[in-house]
Design a protein around this motif. Structure first.
Motif, PDB file in Angstrom:
ATOM      1  N   TYR A  15      -4.735  -1.356   7.407  1.00 41.96           N
ATOM      2  CA  TYR A  15      -5.422  -0.955   6.479  1.00 41.96           C
ATOM      3  C   TYR A  15      -5.757  -2.397   6.291  1.00 41.96           C
ATOM      4  N   LYS A  16      -6.842  -2.448   4.606  1.00 45.41           N
ATOM      5  CA  LYS A  16      -6.224  -4.266   4.464  1.00 45.41           C
ATOM      6  C   LYS A  16      -6.596  -4.264   3.279  1.00 45.41           C
ATOM      7  N   PHE A  17      -5.568  -5.301   2.226  1.00 48.20           N
ATOM      8  CA  PHE A  17      -5.187  -5.175   1.045  1.00 48.20           C
ATOM      9  C   PHE A  17      -6.447  -6.153   0.342  1.00 48.20           C
ATOM     10  N   PHE A  18      -7.217  -6.067  -0.653  1.00 51.69           N
ATOM     11  CA  PHE A  18      -8.321  -7.192  -1.155  1.00 51.69           C
ATOM     12  C   PHE A  18      -6.736  -7.411  -2.129  1.00 51.69           C
ATOM     13  N   SER A  19      -7.414  -8.566  -2.639  1.00 53.30           N
ATOM     14  CA  SER A  19      -7.732  -8.791  -4.260  1.00 53.30           C
ATOM     15  C   SER A  19      -8.725  -9.862  -4.282  1.00 53.30           C
ATOM     16  N   GLN A  20      -9.403  -9.790  -5.149  1.00 49.65           N
ATOM     17  CA  GLN A  20     -10.642 -10.282  -5.176  1.00 49.65           C
ATOM     18  C   GLN A  20     -11.308 -10.797  -4.531  1.00 49.65           C
ATOM     19  N   TYR A  25      -3.236  -8.409   2.539  1.00 48.30           N
ATOM     20  CA  TYR A  25      -2.545  -7.731   3.842  1.00 48.30           C
ATOM     21  C   TYR A  25      -3.530  -7.265   4.955  1.00 48.30           C
ATOM     22  N   ILE A  26      -2.855  -7.405   6.134  1.00 46.60           N
ATOM     23  CA  ILE A  26      -3.760  -6.696   7.075  1.00 46.60           C
ATOM     24  C   ILE A  26      -1.890  -5.331   7.378  1.00 46.60           C
ATOM     25  N   GLY A  27      -2.364  -4.207   7.384  1.00 48.14           N
ATOM     26  CA  GLY A  27      -0.755  -3.365   8.129  1.00 48.14           C
ATOM     27  C   GLY A  27      -1.147  -2.486   9.500  1.00 48.14           C
ATOM     28  N   LYS A  28      -0.322  -1.795  10.123  1.00 49.03           N
ATOM     29  CA  LYS A  28      -0.487  -0.181  10.956  1.00 49.03           C
ATOM     30  C   LYS A  28      -0.050   0.634  10.354  1.00 49.03           C
ATOM     31  N   ARG A  47      10.239  -7.452  -3.750  1.00 51.16           N
ATOM     32  CA  ARG A  47       9.526  -8.853  -4.166  1.00 51.16           C
ATOM     33  C   ARG A  47       8.035  -9.043  -4.004  1.00 51.16           C
ATOM     34  N   LYS A  48       8.113  -9.007  -2.313  1.00 53.31           N
ATOM     35  CA  LYS A  48       6.788  -9.266  -1.353  1.00 53.31           C
ATOM     36  C   LYS A  48       5.498  -7.521  -1.647  1.00 53.31           C
ATOM     37  N   THR A  49       6.483  -6.759  -1.814  1.00 51.56           N
ATOM     38  CA  THR A  49       5.587  -4.926  -1.970  1.00 51.56           C
ATOM     39  C   THR A  49       5.321  -5.074  -3.575  1.00 51.56           C
ATOM     40  N   ASN A  50       6.359  -5.200  -3.998  1.00 50.65           N
ATOM     41  CA  ASN A  50       5.381  -5.629  -5.240  1.00 50.65           C
ATOM     42  C   ASN A  50       4.649  -6.489  -6.105  1.00 50.65           C
ATOM     43  N   LYS A  51       4.053  -7.738  -5.542  1.00 45.59           N
ATOM     44  CA  LYS A  51       4.251  -8.222  -4.843  1.00 45.59           C
ATOM     45  C   LYS A  51       2.196  -7.887  -4.963  1.00 45.59           C
ATOM     46  N   ILE A  52       2.341  -7.702  -4.218  1.00 49.31           N
ATOM     47  CA  ILE A  52       1.150  -6.693  -3.238  1.00 49.31           C
ATOM     48  C   ILE A  52      -0.019  -5.760  -4.148  1.00 49.31           C
ATOM     49  N   ILE A  78      -5.112 -10.214  12.041  1.00 49.99           N
ATOM     50  CA  ILE A  78      -4.618 -10.774  11.580  1.00 49.99           C
ATOM     51  C   ILE A  78      -4.440 -12.510  11.584  1.00 49.99           C
ATOM     52  N   LYS A  79      -4.443 -12.376  12.712  1.00 48.03           N
ATOM     53  CA  LYS A  79      -4.846 -13.784  13.923  1.00 48.03           C
ATOM     54  C   LYS A  79      -6.142 -14.096  13.626  1.00 48.03           C
ATOM     55  N   GLU A  80      -7.405 -13.172  13.175  1.00 53.50           N
ATOM     56  CA  GLU A  80      -8.177 -13.866  13.007  1.00 53.50           C
ATOM     57  C   GLU A  80      -8.564 -14.030  11.456  1.00 53.50           C
ATOM     58  N   ASN A  81      -8.352 -13.565  10.340  1.00 55.88           N
ATOM     59  CA  ASN A  81      -7.915 -13.392   8.936  1.00 55.88           C
ATOM     60  C   ASN A  81      -7.071 -14.292   8.575  1.00 55.88           C
ATOM     61  N   LEU A  82      -5.535 -14.114   8.908  1.00 57.53           N
ATOM     62  CA  LEU A  82      -4.515 -14.979   7.913  1.00 57.53           C
ATOM     63  C   LEU A  82      -4.230 -14.496   6.894  1.00 57.53           C
ATOM     64  N   PRO A  83      -3.611 -13.579   6.626  1.00 53.43           N
ATOM     65  CA  PRO A  83      -3.769 -13.227   4.721  1.00 53.43           C
ATOM     66  C   PRO A  83      -2.113 -13.740   4.562  1.00 53.43           C
ATOM     67  N   ARG A  84      -2.597 -13.912   3.319  1.00 56.27           N
ATOM     68  CA  ARG A  84      -1.038 -14.389   2.647  1.00 56.27           C
ATOM     69  C   ARG A  84       0.335 -13.884   3.321  1.00 56.27           C
ATOM     70  N   PHE A  85       0.276 -12.656   3.197  1.00 58.06           N
ATOM     71  CA  PHE A  85       1.058 -12.063   2.608  1.00 58.06           C
ATOM     72  C   PHE A  85       2.128 -11.619   4.113  1.00 58.06           C
ATOM     73  N   ASN A  86       1.247 -11.394   5.509  1.00 58.63           N
ATOM     74  CA  ASN A  86       1.635 -11.101   6.924  1.00 58.63           C
ATOM     75  C   ASN A  86       1.900 -12.163   7.804  1.00 58.63           C
ATOM     76  N   ILE A  87       3.451 -11.668   7.644  1.00 65.19           N
ATOM     77  CA  ILE A  87       4.699 -12.777   7.987  1.00 65.19           C
ATOM     78  C   ILE A  87       4.929 -12.110   8.820  1.00 65.19           C
ATOM     79  N   LEU A  88       5.981 -11.291   9.225  1.00 65.08           N
ATOM     80  CA  LEU A  88       6.262 -10.099  10.157  1.00 65.08           C
ATOM     81  C   LEU A  88       5.397  -8.586  10.048  1.00 65.08           C
TER      82      LEU A  88
END
Length: 593
Positions: A15-20, A25-28, A47-52, A78-88
């Motif tokens: 799934y992919k979360f978009f903002s504007q 964020y990309i997750g599986k 805090r992170k999930t609430n911000k997403i 994730i490697k292609e798009n580098l979403p801001r909230f994807n760390i781990l």
């Protein structure tokens, strides 16, 4: 902003979360519906999930067949798009990686499991542990990297069997210098992270350099490695055609069209795109593909080396000519599946179907299926209803028949009924069906008959039902029967009526609706039979206890609902039931241990 999550499927995928219009964020997930919904529920979030949750204004999903495929796709995107909230990766499961122990003077190679890539020394994740072990073995054959533990390394006095099998350069006994071993490690890493062609070029350059320096021993060693790499590539050449290719698929269903584009680069899925059209474009295949083609490809950099279609074009040369004019390219457009592409083709088709399922309401699907069935049967009734009947018993006992009812909005579970079959008819499916329909017909004052009655069976069962209506002198609705095909294959099933076989395409929505009604009646009958058996077993435990008669048993079940609650009840609770003495209480507790 409130998001509509009702159409997200319960399948594995990403799934992919978009903002504007930017991916944040990309997750599986193993269950997309469950996972995505968890972000937007009312429970407390970190805090992170609430911000997403606050920033997300659009959600896109892409289905896969397995959770492992979803993970691999997630990593690529994730490697292609580098979403801001994807760390781990935020998952409880661990996945297999290839790991290099770079903190050692002579790093080793091994398989490690982790929730995510801890550092640059982790390569993966891989589909399975078997894939990791196979890759490690290949790397050892070519680059001779050690795979022993530090303890084993420190205590070796002579080379081990891995060295004798030419899978290790024996750094433990000083058979290779630190610099040479370091070069082997770098080549091994490059082999994993890039194409084997590039690795071969680097190795060939090294061989040439050693040869020019007249270091023929080292040049010959690298020559052997190049030969090993070439041999390995020949063994794995089945997927060589999938290095750069795009898969186009489309499916028409419920008078809608779904399309999917799956892009593979360097042998890995690098991008996905799905489209939904509110019309059936199965008769306009060329126009559909042309629209998809020029929407998806905006410049020459985005093109693969090959394009594969899961469908055929009427005029493929037209798009080839247009591509040449606009982009100055001439790429092969294939309709014959490339070697090794079976799973990717299946995945592409799956997502074309899934986008339709996601966007189409359940009521619209049933309405389309009912309409298709009416057309094929020549019916013009409005509000068409269907009842399905089936029989279930467990080794000739606890026989139950089911009646399920469907209308234009789907199953109407309020009108489901289960009928107990007399013991003398247990095991007699034909007699049981006749008994059930006889009872059903006698209740038409309370519940009017449907337009169609569907049973599971052949002419024997069909004639039995027709005889019930004939004997009661009541006009029957349309009576249909589904006959199982050879080896119970669904695609070879046949629909029977009083006038003979009804020809109906097996992939039509009307035929699939009849199959669904039959399957639902079977499920409901089996469920009712099992409940009957369970109830019998539960009651029989009380019957075996001396002093527990019908009245006491009824009082116990009324208070505690089932035998499990009676078993867990305290002596004080049991004694509160009228008629249960201390002596009987002890017997009940002993008998239900």
């Amino acid at each position: 902003m409130r998001l509509d999550l009702s159409q997200i499927p319960r399948t594995p995928g990403i799934y992919k979360f978009f903002s504007q219009n930017k991916i944040i964020y990309i997750g599986k997930a193993k269950d997309l519906k469950k996972r995505v919904s968890s972000y937007f529920g009312s429970s407390a979030k970190d805090r992170k999930t609430n911000k997403i949750k606050i920033l997300t204004d659009k959600v896109e999903t892409f289905s896969t067949e397995t959770e492992a495929e979803a993970l691999l796709l997630e990593q690529s995107l994730i490697k292609e798009n580098l979403p801001r909230f994807n760390i781990l990766l935020r998952d409880d499961k661990t996945y297999p990686y290839i790991h290099f122990s770079m903190d050692h003077q002579f790093p080793g190679i091994s398989m490690k499991r982790s929730k995510h890539s801890v550092s640059e020394n982790f390569f993966g994740p891989f589909v399975s542990a078997h894939a990791v072990k196979a890759s490690i073995k290949d790397i050892q054959k070519i680059f001779k990297i050690r795979n022993c533990s530090i303890n084993t390394f420190n205590n070796r006095s002579r080379p081990c069997i891995e060295h004798q099998m030419q899978r290790c350069s024996a750094p433990c006994v000083g058979a290779i210098s630190t610099n040479d071993y370091s070069e082997d490690i770098n080549l091994a890493k490059q082999y994993i992270s890039s194409s084997s062609k590039k690795t071969r070029q680097v190795m060939f350059s090294q061989m040439q350099k050693f040869s020019d320096d007249q270091d023929f021993e080292k040049a010959n060693e690298i020559k052997k490695r190049i030969a090993s790499l070439d041999l390995l590539n020949q063994e794995q050449s089945i997927n060589s055609s999938l290095i750069s290719i795009d898969f186009f698929s489309y499916v028409s269903k419920y008078d809608k069209t779904g399309a999917s584009i799956l892009s593979v680069r360097d042998g890995k899925i690098r991008g996905t795109k799905t489209y939904y059209f509110n019309n059936d474009y199965s008769d306009e295949t060329d126009d559909l593909f042309q629209s998809l083609f020029f929407s998806y490809y905006q410049n020459t950099f985005s093109f693969p080396k090959k394009i594969f279609l899961t469908f055929k074009l009427n005029n493929p040369n037209l798009i080839i000519e247009a591509m040449q004019i606009k982009f100055g390219l001439s790429l092969p457009i294939l309709t014959r599946a490339p070697s090794g592409a079976r799973q990717l083709i299946k995945l592409s088709k799956l997502n074309a179907v899934q986008i339709i399922e996601n966007k189409t309401k359940v009521s619209d699907r049933y309405l389309h299926s009912i309409s298709d069935l009416k057309n094929r049967l020549g019916l013009n009734q409005s509000n068409l209803t269907i009842e399905g009947y089936d029989i279930s018993h467990l080794s000739g006992s606890n026989a139950v028949s089911s009646c399920v009812r469907f209308h234009e909005d789907g199953p109407n579970k309020k009108l489901y009924r289960a009928y107990n079959i007399p013991s003398e008819l247990c095991g007699d499916d034909v007699g049981s069906l006749a008994y059930t329909l006889n009872r059903r017909v006698l209740s038409i004052q309370k519940r009017p008959l449907p337009n169609i009655i569907l049973i599971d069976g052949g002419y024997l069962q069909l004639n039995a039902i027709l005889n019930v209506f004939s004997s009661l002198n009541i006009k029957s609705p349309i009576i249909l029967s589904i006959v199982k095909g050879s080896n119970r294959i669904r695609a070879s099933e046949t629909i029977l009526s009083r006038d003979g076989v009804i020809e109906m395409p097996k992939d039509s929505s009307g035929f699939r609706l009849l199959q669904q009604v039959r399957d639902e009646s079977h499920r409901f009958a089996l469920q009712a039979s099992r409940k009957k058996k369970l109830k019998e077993l539960q009651h029989s435990e009380l019957n075996l206890i001396e002093g527990v008669g019908p009245i006491i048993k009824k009082r116990l079940l009324k208070k505690f609902k089932n035998v499990k609650n009676i078993r867990n009840a305290s002596a004080h609770e049991l004694l509160s039931v009228k008629g249960v003495s201390k002596k009987l209480c002890a017997r009940i507790q002993q008998g239900l241990k």
